[in-house]
Design an enzyme around this catalytic site. Structure first.
Site, PDB file in Angstrom:
ATOM      1  N   GLU A 118      44.356  41.311  47.685  1.00 34.92           N
ATOM      2  CA  GLU A 118      43.322  40.260  48.639  1.00 34.92           C
ATOM      3  C   GLU A 118      43.610  40.233  49.679  1.00 34.92           C
ATOM      4  OE1 GLU A 118      44.934  37.978  44.737  1.00 34.92           O
ATOM      5  OE2 GLU A 118      42.538  37.204  44.581  1.00 34.92           O
ATOM      6  N   ARG A 149      42.751  32.167  52.233  1.00 34.97           N
ATOM      7  CA  ARG A 149      41.642  31.923  51.015  1.00 34.97           C
ATOM      8  C   ARG A 149      41.877  30.307  50.735  1.00 34.97           C
ATOM      9  NH1 ARG A 149      44.229  31.722  45.174  1.00 34.97           N
ATOM     10  NH2 ARG A 149      42.902  32.581  43.516  1.00 34.97           N
ATOM     11  N   HIS A 208      39.244  34.613  41.145  1.00 34.26           N
ATOM     12  CA  HIS A 208      39.244  36.656  41.288  1.00 34.26           C
ATOM     13  C   HIS A 208      38.273  36.714  42.631  1.00 34.26           C
ATOM     14  CE1 HIS A 208      41.703  36.181  37.663  1.00 34.26           C
ATOM     15  NE2 HIS A 208      42.806  35.688  38.997  1.00 34.26           N
ATOM     16  N   ARG A 229      46.061  31.030  29.828  1.00 37.81           N
ATOM     17  CA  ARG A 229      45.381  30.111  28.893  1.00 37.81           C
ATOM     18  C   ARG A 229      44.269  30.839  28.208  1.00 37.81           C
ATOM     19  NH1 ARG A 229      43.829  31.060  35.122  1.00 37.81           N
ATOM     20  NH2 ARG A 229      44.829  29.832  36.585  1.00 37.81           N
ATOM     21  N   HIS A 232      40.002  42.408  35.838  1.00 40.35           N
ATOM     22  CA  HIS A 232      40.753  41.816  37.274  1.00 40.35           C
ATOM     23  C   HIS A 232      42.187  41.560  36.284  1.00 40.35           C
ATOM     24  CE1 HIS A 232      43.336  40.416  40.392  1.00 40.35           C
ATOM     25  NE2 HIS A 232      43.692  39.686  38.909  1.00 40.35           N
ATOM     26  N   LEU A 233      43.118  41.883  35.223  1.00 35.70           N
ATOM     27  CA  LEU A 233      43.629  41.697  34.328  1.00 35.70           C
ATOM     28  C   LEU A 233      44.954  41.549  34.953  1.00 35.70           C
ATOM     29  CD1 LEU A 233      42.231  44.695  31.962  1.00 35.70           C
ATOM     30  CD2 LEU A 233      41.631  42.159  31.784  1.00 35.70           C
ATOM     31  N   GLY A 234      45.766  40.648  34.895  1.00 34.40           N
ATOM     32  CA  GLY A 234      46.604  39.437  35.970  1.00 34.40           C
ATOM     33  C   GLY A 234      47.259  38.640  35.015  1.00 34.40           C
ATOM     34  N   ASN A 245      48.948  48.951  35.248  1.00 36.71           N
ATOM     35  CA  ASN A 245      50.032  49.401  34.592  1.00 36.71           C
ATOM     36  C   ASN A 245      50.051  49.423  33.472  1.00 36.71           C
ATOM     37  OD1 ASN A 245      52.056  48.933  37.407  1.00 36.71           O
ATOM     38  ND2 ASN A 245      51.404  46.648  37.676  1.00 36.71           N
ATOM     39  N   GLY A 276      46.424  35.398  35.509  1.00 37.95           N
ATOM     40  CA  GLY A 276      44.852  35.385  35.097  1.00 37.95           C
ATOM     41  C   GLY A 276      43.814  36.842  34.970  1.00 37.95           C
ATOM     42  N   GLY A 328      47.464  43.276  37.686  1.00 37.79           N
ATOM     43  CA  GLY A 328      49.231  43.881  37.568  1.00 37.79           C
ATOM     44  C   GLY A 328      49.313  44.926  35.299  1.00 37.79           C
ATOM     45  N   ASN A 361      47.674  32.340  51.447  1.00 35.20           N
ATOM     46  CA  ASN A 361      47.042  32.447  49.952  1.00 35.20           C
ATOM     47  C   ASN A 361      47.952  31.065  48.771  1.00 35.20           C
ATOM     48  OD1 ASN A 361      46.396  32.158  47.415  1.00 35.20           O
ATOM     49  ND2 ASN A 361      46.686  34.328  47.763  1.00 35.20           N
ATOM     50  N   ASP A 412      53.780  37.014  29.590  1.00 36.67           N
ATOM     51  CA  ASP A 412      54.383  38.516  30.163  1.00 36.67           C
ATOM     52  C   ASP A 412      53.550  39.990  29.041  1.00 36.67           C
ATOM     53  OD1 ASP A 412      55.212  40.740  31.540  1.00 36.67           O
ATOM     54  OD2 ASP A 412      56.796  39.740  33.163  1.00 36.67           O
ATOM     55  N   MET A 413      53.075  40.493  29.759  1.00 33.03           N
ATOM     56  CA  MET A 413      52.233  41.764  28.795  1.00 33.03           C
ATOM     57  C   MET A 413      53.162  42.447  28.871  1.00 33.03           C
ATOM     58  SD  MET A 413      50.059  42.570  26.754  1.00 33.03           S
ATOM     59  CE  MET A 413      48.663  42.162  27.231  1.00 33.03           C
TER      60      MET A 413
END
Ligand code: ADP
Length: 407
Positions: free
Chosen positions: A393, A103, A191, A250, A217-219, A343, A221, A339, A17, A291-292
């Site tokens: 993935e 990928r 994704h 983004r 899909h929450l990472g 989490n 991106g 991520g 990947n 970073d969340m």
């Protein structure tokens, strides 16, 4: 886990990947579908590169080795990694590798997953203008591994592949038909490998043939897909991964006039503008960190910018889930992965609560539980289910590779 045929006993698949200046690889056992090695190469092209090997990753036998490296290109990085695999005795040679799965970012509207041949390589080349950082890196990895493993078949699994089933009214932009055709301008979505894996896993968990619902899909991106009978019917990312949700760096949806205005006012070049929207926006621009976990810490301290950033993040997710609920009519559930999705219970809670009037009853205690397994976080009897499904993935690429090769 699939039962393996005798010919796959003791065999492995190499999964690659590649990102714009990095690559991740795994060697997965065909017998138990778990990796014996996970590799991360970072800062390709720079002088301060890092190569990290994790042997038996995520097990109590995990061994981590980190190396300072300088890889001018992806190809040189892959060659060095392969040499180290043998030098370190991880594999005695490559005779046990039956296939490689790659990928690949963008494969256009038709290609989802296929054995690599001259035509497929040309497709990857054709889409370099729309994936200028990733597609060349993906192709370089394919070609170098072909040299190192002659005769070992390779499969390309496109990140856009899962989204090739979208109807024309979901993927067509309202601009000149001639220009769209000339430059292949349309929504592709990204994704896809993750959305496919997570929705398949959810179907299995729910005891259904296929999944109908919404996958978040929450990472770093972030994207959401609307999925009907296991097939994607819409997704938030577009021609590039910039469209849709607010993300780590983004901006997501924005009035197309805004960048034009800034280019005029500030004299930005297209490259500078792209950098601003892709790398300097989102949570990073609004809260000061992409970073969340940092955003959550700032919120606890009452930081107003972080609170606003998080509100925008959640609001846009709620808006798209609402839109896709209308698109699909009836859904089995809403899936959270990546991520943040896997989490951050504090992110999932307000999103799920927004759908209480539609029949989603969140179990706030289940929502707090951490686990690497797929799980429900709704109350028993909830009309719409909410599930946390960890993505994988590499496993999806491996399974697809073996399927395409007829194993
Ligand atoms: P990528 O898209 O690069 O694969 P990931 O899927 O690993 O990224 O997601 C990275 C994001 O997940 C970061 O914003 C990080 O803060 C967030 N994240 C990881 N663990 C947690 C956690 N325990 N709580 C909240 N956010 C988390």
């Amino acid at each position: 886990m699939a039962t393996v045929s005798a010919e796959l006993k003791g065999k492995y698949v190499l999964v690659v990947n590649a990102g714009s200046s990095s690559f991740k690889t795994q060697i997965l056992s065909c017998e138990n579908e778990t990796p014996i090695l996970a590799v991360l190469a970072e800062r390709i092209g720079a002088n301060n590169g890092k190569l990290i090997f994790k042997v038996n990753p995520d097990t109590d036998k995990e061994e981590k080795h980190a190396f300072d490296v300088h890889y001018p290109t992806h190809g040189e990085g892959i060659r060095d990694m392969m040499k180290r695999i043998v030098d370190m005795g991880i594999l005695p040679n490559f005779d046990s590798i039956v296939a490689t799965g790659h990928r690949v970012l963008l494969g256009g509207p038709k290609y989802a997953e296929c054995k690599v041949d001259a035509t497929v390589k040309q497709v990857i080349r054709d889409y370099i203008p729309l994936g200028p950082l990733h597609n060349p890196a993906n192709l370089a990895c394919i070609e170098v591994i072909e040299e190192i493993l002659p005769g070992v078949p390779a499969v390309a699994v496109f990140d856009t592949g899962f989204h090739t089933t979208m109807p024309d009214y979901a993927y067509t932009y309202g601009i000149s038909k001639e220009l769209s055709e000339k430059y292949h301008l349309r929504r592709y979505g990204f994704h896809g490998i993750s959305h496919k894996y997570v929705s398949k896993t959810a179907a299995k968990y729910l005891g259904k043939e296929t999944f109908t619902g919404i996958c978040c899909h929450l990472g770093n991106g972030c994207s959401i897909s609307a999925i009907k009978d296991g097939k994607c019917v819409d997704t938030t990312m577009g021609l590039t991964p910039l469209e849709g949700l607010l993300m780590g760096t983004r901006c997501g949806d924005i009035d197309a006039s805004l960048p034009l205005f800034l280019m005029e006012q500030e004299g930005y070049t297209p490259t500078q503008m792209s950098d601003l929207l892709n790398k300097q926006s989102g949570l990073k621009a609004l809260a000061g960190s992409n970073d969340m976990r940092d955003v959550e810490n700032l919120i606890e301290k009452g930081d107003k910018d972080a609170i606003l950033a998080n509100n925008i993040f959640n609001y846009r997710i709620i808006k798209y889930i609402g839109a896709y609920l209308a698109v699909l009519g009836q859904i089995d559930g809403i899936l959270f992965t990546g991520g943040i999705g896997e989490n951050a219970s504090v992110t999932r809670e307000p999103i799920c609560k927004a759908f209480e009037p539609f029949g989603l009853e969140l179990d706030t205690e289940l929502n707090q539980i951490r686990s690497g397994e797929p799980r429900e976080i709704n109350k028993k009897g909830s009309k719409i289910k909410a599930l946390v499904v960890p993505t994988n993935e590499e496993l999806e690429i491996m399974q697809t590779t073996l399927k395409i090769l007829g194993y």
